[in-house]
Write a protein that holds these residues in place. Structure first.
Motif, short mmCIF file in Angstrom:
data_model
loop_
_atom_site.label_atom_id
_atom_site.label_comp_id
_atom_site.label_asym_id
_atom_site.label_seq_id
_atom_site.Cartn_x
_atom_site.Cartn_y
_atom_site.Cartn_z
N TYR A 36 36.57 49.63 42.50
CA TYR A 36 36.34 50.31 41.22
C TYR A 36 35.95 51.76 41.47
O TYR A 36 36.38 52.66 40.72
N TYR B 184 46.59 46.51 32.38
CA TYR B 184 46.24 45.22 32.98
C TYR B 184 45.71 44.22 31.96
O TYR B 184 45.81 43.00 32.17
N LYS C 170 46.60 37.65 34.11
CA LYS C 170 45.36 37.82 34.84
C LYS C 170 45.39 39.17 35.55
O LYS C 170 46.46 39.69 35.90
N PHE D 241 41.25 41.14 41.34
CA PHE D 241 40.54 42.13 42.13
C PHE D 241 40.00 41.47 43.40
O PHE D 241 39.99 40.25 43.52
N ALA E 77 35.51 43.02 40.23
CA ALA E 77 36.01 42.36 39.01
C ALA E 77 35.05 42.56 37.85
O ALA E 77 35.47 42.83 36.71
N SER F 14 35.79 44.61 34.38
CA SER F 14 35.65 43.93 33.09
C SER F 14 34.73 44.70 32.16
O SER F 14 34.96 44.76 30.94
N THR G 223 39.84 39.22 34.05
CA THR G 223 39.66 39.49 35.47
C THR G 223 39.54 38.20 36.28
O THR G 223 39.10 37.16 35.79
N THR H 21 39.14 36.98 40.77
CA THR H 21 38.85 37.47 42.11
C THR H 21 39.55 36.62 43.16
O THR H 21 39.41 35.40 43.18
#
Length: 435
Positions: free
Chosen positions: A134, A150, A155, A158, A164, A168, A176, A178
């Motif tokens: 991020y 996205y 989905k 990340f 994630a 979000s 999101t 993972t």
């Protein structure tokens, strides 16, 4: 059986999986992960395709005998596409998607999502991936693109729970998920950690900041020369300024590796001699070497930087080492240094850890923190703090016992990144999407 295929022995539905990258064959993290996961899912019975929208300038083969189908759309490197080229791209992709059965399209980057999503048939459900952190996305156009595109996918995947959550919250994504990058293999042997060798692995490009790794290595060697051994109680999170460099060093200098020597050295041998001797029990000495493995445009600048730092004879530019040869490199290493300005989930840390080699890294992302638990499986230092990096590096260079303590814990920690476990998470995601 439904439109997504038969249910296999593992309980997962066998389906088509299309991975799409801007360039699928360059030597890089996104590409390596893509091919590793593609081969793994293919081995589990899925019909897998890997699409590169553009040709790699220097293609790299990740899998010797792929069980998946590879496609290249444009036979030119990444760049602006003409109107004629765009029409050709659309025709080729639509033709390819027409031949693929029901399943999932994994779009690997913010650049890929807007180009492919409008062309996908309903039977190919879109899943977006983001391989960066991020923190990196926030400093580039990526965050705007992720926020804009996205949220409309099935989905958004990340690399770490922390990333994630940040996406979000700040990109307002409701979807999101993972999944970490997988380790391509799990070694049966671990490093002895007695060689005087620090490893730096990756493309010799500016973002990797190998100049900072060279500066930190030089300072750690100076500690050894002036004190007889590096300080055992160096605090990795000291507040020294990040631009503190050895005398004569260029803070912007970059170093890149040269071509590797003809053939790898035999077991137990070292082309430089000193690096193959055991570390003295009384601590570090000036015989340590830094081996940089990888290629890139920064070679001459990095060479000059090593010379300015006074360690030109101890920095070895190895060039590219084939994937099959990396086992020897990790077995011969004692510490990994990760000096990047930004990273998503750097696979090199996990690979080193799987061989029991601990890492010193800049604390630049949730992905890095998920791999390196500070003082438990390795050492983290504030981003850009070269003095703190040098102190942490010197502490590990001084103590075989500490390297082994951290390395043993690091190997146990990255069990969660083994390929079979990551493939399980992909298949759980596919099941979640089709419920």
């Amino acid at each position: 059986m439904d439109e997504f295929g038969a249910v296999g022995m593992s309980g997962a539905r066998m389906s088509s999986v299309v991975f799409a990258c801007m360039d699928a064959d360059t030597l890089g993290g996104i590409q390596r992960v893509t091919h590793t996961v593609a081969q793994g899912l293919s081995d589990r019975g899925h019909d897998v395709h890997v699409i590169g929208l553009h040709r790699a300038e220097i293609p790299f083969r990740y899998v010797e005998q792929p069980g998946y189908t590879r496609h290249v759309i444009h036979h030119t490197p990444i760049g602006k596409v003409s109107q004629r080229g765009a029409r050709r791209e659309r025709r080729m992709l639509e033709g390819l998607f027409h031949q693929v059965g029901p399943g999932f399209a994994v779009l690997s980057s913010p650049g890929v999502v807007p180009r492919l999503k409008p062309l996908l048939p309903e039977r190919l459900l879109p899943i977006g991936q983001y391989h960066g952190s991020y923190e990196h996305a926030r400093g580039s156009w990526h965050l705007r693109s992720v926020r804009g595109h996205y949220g409309g996918l099935e989905k958004a995947v990340f690399l770490s729970e922390h990333d994630a959550w940040l996406f979000s919250e700040h990109a307002l994504l409701p979807n999101t998920w993972t999944i970490p990058n997988p380790l391509p293999a799990w070694p049966s042997r671990t490093a002895g950690l007695t060689r005087r060798r620090v490893l730096g692995v990756g493309r010799l490009e500016g973002v990797k900041r190998f100049d900072r790794l060279i500066s930190a290595f030089a300072e750690a060697c100076r500690m050894a020369a002036s004190h007889g051994s590096a300080p055992q109680d160096s605090a990795p999170h000291s507040a020294a300024p990040h631009n503190a460099l050895p005398d004569g060093a260029d803070p912007q200098g970059q170093v890149s590796h040269s071509a590797p020597p003809d053939g790898a050295p035999p077991d137990g041998a070292d082309p430089q001699g000193a690096a193959s001797r055991d570390v003295p029990s009384n601590g570090v000495d000036a015989g340590w070497e830094l081996h940089l493995i990888g290629e890139g445009a920064e070679l001459e600048r990095l060479r000059a930087h090593a010379l300015a730092c006074g360690v030109a004879g101890q920095v070895v530019f190895r060039g590219t080492v084939a994937a099959s040869g990396m086992e020897r490199e990790y077995l011969d290493g004692s510490v990994l240094g990760l000096s990047s300005e930004h990273e998503g989930l750097p696979l090199v840390i996990g690979e080193a850890a799987s061989y029991g080699v601990p890492t010193v890294a800049f604390d630049v992302s949730g992905g890095v923190r998920s791999l390196v638990l500070d003082r438990e499986t390795g050492l983290l230092v504030p981003p850009g703090d070269v003095t703190a990096f040098a102190a942490a590096l010197a502490a590990l260079m001084a103590s075989t016992e500490e390297r082994r303590r951290l390395g043993t814990a690091a190997r146990a920690h990255v069990e969660a990144f083994r390929l079979d476990r990551v493939l399980d998470r992909w298949e759980i995601l596919f099941e979640q999407v089709t419920r």
